[in-house]
Design a protein around this motif. Structure first.
Motif, PDB file in Angstrom:
ATOM      1  N   CYS A 162      -5.134  77.341  30.030  1.00 35.91           N
ATOM      2  CA  CYS A 162      -4.253  77.704  29.047  1.00 35.91           C
ATOM      3  C   CYS A 162      -3.325  79.177  29.290  1.00 35.91           C
ATOM      4  N   ALA A 163      -4.174  79.979  29.727  1.00 35.35           N
ATOM      5  CA  ALA A 163      -3.370  81.009  29.977  1.00 35.35           C
ATOM      6  C   ALA A 163      -2.135  80.919  30.717  1.00 35.35           C
ATOM      7  N   LEU A 164      -2.292  79.962  31.787  1.00 30.05           N
ATOM      8  CA  LEU A 164      -1.222  79.666  32.540  1.00 30.05           C
ATOM      9  C   LEU A 164       0.055  78.714  31.859  1.00 30.05           C
ATOM     10  N   ALA A 165      -0.655  78.045  31.237  1.00 33.70           N
ATOM     11  CA  ALA A 165       0.434  77.185  30.104  1.00 33.70           C
ATOM     12  C   ALA A 165       1.333  78.055  29.394  1.00 33.70           C
ATOM     13  N   ILE A 166       0.663  79.068  28.700  1.00 32.31           N
ATOM     14  CA  ILE A 166       1.194  80.104  27.904  1.00 32.31           C
ATOM     15  C   ILE A 166       2.197  81.003  28.681  1.00 32.31           C
ATOM     16  N   ALA A 167       1.819  81.307  29.846  1.00 30.88           N
ATOM     17  CA  ALA A 167       2.985  82.084  30.760  1.00 30.88           C
ATOM     18  C   ALA A 167       3.740  81.203  31.119  1.00 30.88           C
ATOM     19  N   THR A 168       3.735  79.930  31.496  1.00 36.14           N
ATOM     20  CA  THR A 168       4.845  79.255  31.792  1.00 36.14           C
ATOM     21  C   THR A 168       5.665  78.823  30.593  1.00 36.14           C
ATOM     22  N   LEU A 169       5.300  78.641  29.576  1.00 35.09           N
ATOM     23  CA  LEU A 169       6.291  78.567  28.388  1.00 35.09           C
ATOM     24  C   LEU A 169       7.184  79.874  28.310  1.00 35.09           C
ATOM     25  N   GLY A 170       6.382  81.011  28.602  1.00 34.94           N
ATOM     26  CA  GLY A 170       7.338  82.194  28.557  1.00 34.94           C
ATOM     27  C   GLY A 170       8.327  82.186  29.413  1.00 34.94           C
ATOM     28  N   VAL A 171       8.032  81.819  30.592  1.00 30.50           N
ATOM     29  CA  VAL A 171       9.078  81.798  31.878  1.00 30.50           C
ATOM     30  C   VAL A 171       9.987  80.801  31.548  1.00 30.50           C
ATOM     31  N   VAL A 172       9.677  79.723  31.010  1.00 33.51           N
ATOM     32  CA  VAL A 172      10.737  78.625  30.519  1.00 33.51           C
ATOM     33  C   VAL A 172      11.556  78.892  29.423  1.00 33.51           C
ATOM     34  N   ALA A 173      11.104  79.815  28.312  1.00 29.11           N
ATOM     35  CA  ALA A 173      11.748  80.392  27.413  1.00 29.11           C
ATOM     36  C   ALA A 173      12.854  81.370  27.940  1.00 29.11           C
ATOM     37  N   ALA A 174      12.237  82.015  28.864  1.00 29.76           N
ATOM     38  CA  ALA A 174      13.403  83.383  29.210  1.00 29.76           C
ATOM     39  C   ALA A 174      14.371  82.530  30.285  1.00 29.76           C
ATOM     40  N   ILE A 175      14.241  81.447  30.792  1.00 28.48           N
ATOM     41  CA  ILE A 175      15.077  80.636  31.667  1.00 28.48           C
ATOM     42  C   ILE A 175      16.150  80.404  30.685  1.00 28.48           C
ATOM     43  N   GLY A 176      15.544  79.441  29.669  1.00 30.18           N
ATOM     44  CA  GLY A 176      16.537  79.026  28.496  1.00 30.18           C
ATOM     45  C   GLY A 176      17.558  79.985  27.803  1.00 30.18           C
ATOM     46  N   ALA A 177      16.744  81.275  27.623  1.00 29.98           N
ATOM     47  CA  ALA A 177      17.617  82.235  26.893  1.00 29.98           C
ATOM     48  C   ALA A 177      18.649  82.868  28.098  1.00 29.98           C
ATOM     49  N   ILE A 178      18.450  82.899  29.171  1.00 25.87           N
ATOM     50  CA  ILE A 178      19.460  83.304  30.298  1.00 25.87           C
ATOM     51  C   ILE A 178      20.677  82.564  30.513  1.00 25.87           C
ATOM     52  N   THR A 179      20.091  81.076  30.438  1.00 29.40           N
ATOM     53  CA  THR A 179      21.116  80.046  30.427  1.00 29.40           C
ATOM     54  C   THR A 179      22.202  80.210  29.257  1.00 29.40           C
ATOM     55  N   SER A 180      21.585  80.414  28.148  1.00 28.94           N
ATOM     56  CA  SER A 180      22.317  80.521  26.866  1.00 28.94           C
ATOM     57  C   SER A 180      23.263  81.678  26.878  1.00 28.94           C
ATOM     58  N   LEU A 181      22.805  82.783  27.336  1.00 26.50           N
ATOM     59  CA  LEU A 181      23.439  84.073  27.378  1.00 26.50           C
ATOM     60  C   LEU A 181      24.631  83.915  28.430  1.00 26.50           C
TER      61      LEU A 181
END
Length: 573
Positions: free
Chosen positions: A542-561
């Motif tokens: 579960c900790a790895l799932a949360i960390a992965t979601l955070g990484v993916v959210a960061a990639i999505g934010a960078i792509t949007s910016l």
């Protein structure tokens, strides 16, 4: 004049590169999928004792004579039908509520389908196991009895999870149809003194029938091809589905490629059948809603039903998105599931393990980001050149290419992943290349899985470019390559960024290809999460799932910016 332009473009775009690009695309996608089909009819083709080219239906007949495999097919079809009906009912009701009423908080509720859609199915499966298992949070908090928790792990519970997980697909399809529904139809019914329920039942729903039917077929294909829920919550119920049985046939000893091929063929037929029917229904052009004189929809006032509607939406949001996320977060911060929410049970040990790069979960997180970025570079680079070449080809070639891409998008990832094993572990000429078990093959597999999406995005962007641009470059003496670099790339930069972001995120979450092409070193995140969860290390999972979601959210934010300057410049122009 238009025909003359087409001819000039075809000649300008022809060259030795096009056959080579088609050959690469065939090796990436066509060859693995073709071998899966051939394997079903030539079960001895990849026998280690020596290939046999004797056709046989034994593997297909075994699907009927084996109670376990027959049960897997029946369960998959039943789950697909019921899951599609439930998901479509929920998605259609949500689309009607948000499109036709004045419910408050509409913007926030409209984001719910996107959040659920972006979450991998195996995350949802893990979350519901944590919530409803006899030692889970609901039983521990006294919200459900242990008997109810145990009863949840049956067909009824699995169908509820499917409805909560897949309602975004029918919501998107029906919602798109509603956007084209002119307000004049509802206004005419109001003038005839029809009430809201009568208008919805007698006017709106009949016009949505094609979209609802399309949603049913699309969701059916999604359910039967799903591997995430099959390998998590369905596996814990001993509810065998085709996708997991394919994986088990190739992962367990002795390996049974013939059985995997026969089951993969059944899966392809189920999905292809629904796609063909959906395509025929999508070709319905007898009903036209959007004209130049459409009125905007005048929404129904909920009045005294506003509070119950808000309460219902709040419950649905909690059940479909909030509870699964809370369950995963809580489990990542606790020592044991049975310890519940006692203060002494909280710990950051699992989180520290994930961020320790010397641990397997830490390595998995780092390597998955590397794999995702590398696959995105490979898929976008090849997809750009291939899509550009196709855009210069004849109309027939473009139609064939787009049809193949759309078909490949709909096929379950586990079928392509199984095909990669046949190619790189058994096919002469390919098995001699030391790729099987390597990180490079996993990256290639990720790129192949994402390639159809990249092509569709590129073609969509290229289709907006005027033909005069090609003609001007050709008359100026520019080569197709120079035209691509100097003219096309600056104009489709936004689509390239979207394709890069989508491919990276898809690759990080991709479970079937990760399971089948697991490298000898550098395990990807999906495999680590599933393995940790099934082997009792669910806090780390579960900790790895949360960390992965955070990484993916960061990639999505960078792509949007990164897209923003491009969007602004286009808007200014």
């Amino acid at each position: 004049m238009a025909r003359a332009f087409d001819i000039s473009v075809e000649r300008w775009g022809s060259g030795v590169a096009a056959p080579a690009l088609w050959a690469v695309a065939f090796i990436l996608i066509g060859l693995p999928l073709g071998l899966v089909v051939v394997q079903a009819f030539l079960p001895g083709l990849f026998d280690l004792a020596g290939p046999s080219f004797v056709p046989s239906l034994d593997a297909i007949n075994h699907l009927v004579t084996s109670p376990r495999l027959a049960r897997g097919i029946i369960d998959t079809v039943v789950l697909g039908v019921v899951g599609a009906v439930l998901s479509t009912v929920v998605g259609t009701a949500l689309a009607l509520l948000l499109a036709l009423t004045d419910i408050r908080g509409k913007s926030a509720f409209s984001a719910l389908p996107w959040v659920v859609f972006a979450t991998p199915s195996y995350f949802k499966g893990l979350a519901w196991v944590l919530l409803m298992s006899p030692g889970g949070y609901f039983v521990g908090l006294g919200l459900v009895s242990p008997a109810t928790g145990s009863a949840f792990f049956g067909p009824a519970g699995l169908m509820m999870v499917m409805a909560f997980s897949l309602f975004p697909i029918p919501y998107f399809i029906v919602g798109s149809r509603l956007e084209g529904l002119g307000g004049e139809f509802i206004d005419a019914a109001r003038v005839a003194s029809a009430g809201p329920w009568r208008i919805v039942l007698r006017v709106v729903l009949p016009m949505l029938v094609p979209a609802i039917a399309l949603a049913l077929l699309t969701t059916f294909a999604e359910v039967v091809g799903d591997f995430g829920i099959a390998t998590t919550i369905a596996r814990s119920m001993n509810f065998g589905l085709i996708t997991y049985n394919i994986y088990a046939a190739t992962a367990n000893y002795p390996v049974d490629f013939a059985s995997a091929g026969a089951q993969a063929l059944v899966l392809v037929l189920l999905v292809a059948g629904s796609i063909v029917v959906a395509g025929l229904m999508g070709g319905d052009r007898t009903t036209t809603f959007v004209t130049g004189r459409n009125r905007s929809l005048a929404r129904f006032h909920l009045g005294p039903w506003q509070a119950p509607a808000l309460a219902l939406m709040a419950l649905f949001t909690i059940g479909s998105a909030v509870l699964p996320l809370i369950a995963i977060v809580l489990r990542s911060l606790t020592v044991s599931l049975g310890g519940g929410l006692a203060r002494s049970n909280f710990s950051l040990a699992a989180v520290r393990t994930v961020f320790d790069v010397s641990s397997i979960p830490g390595q998995g997180l780092v390597w998955s980001v590397v794999y995702g970025l590398a696959a995105a570079v490979l898929a976008v680079a090849f997809g750009l050149v291939f899509a550009y070449q196709i855009s210069l080809a004849s109309r027939t070639t473009r139609l064939v290419a787009s049809g193949l891409a759309l078909t490949t998008v709909a096929l379950p990832g586990i079928v392509l992943a199984f095909g990669y094993i046949l190619v790189y572990d058994r096919l002469p000429g390919f098995k001699d290349v030391p790729l099987y078990g390597s990180r490079l093959l996993l990256i290639i597999g990720y790129a192949a899985t994402a390639l159809p999406y990249c092509l569709i995005l590129m073609w969509s962007a290229l289709g907006r470019l005027g033909g005069s641009l090609h003609e001007a470059s050709r008359l100026a003496g520019a080569s197709p390559g120079r035209h691509l670099v100097k003219v096309v790339l600056p104009l489709i930069g936004s689509a390239i960024l979207i394709a890069f972001g989508v491919t990276t995120i898809r690759s990080i979450f991709e479970l079937p290809m990760s399971q089948f092409l697991l490298p000898q070193a550098g395990p990807p995140v999906p495999v680590v999460i599933v393995d940790d969860f099934t082997q009792g290390r669910d806090a780390v999972a579960c900790a790895l799932a949360i960390a992965t979601l955070g990484v993916v959210a960061a990639i999505g934010a960078i792509t949007s910016l990164a897209r923003r300057p491009d969007a602004l410049s286009q808007g200014d122009s």
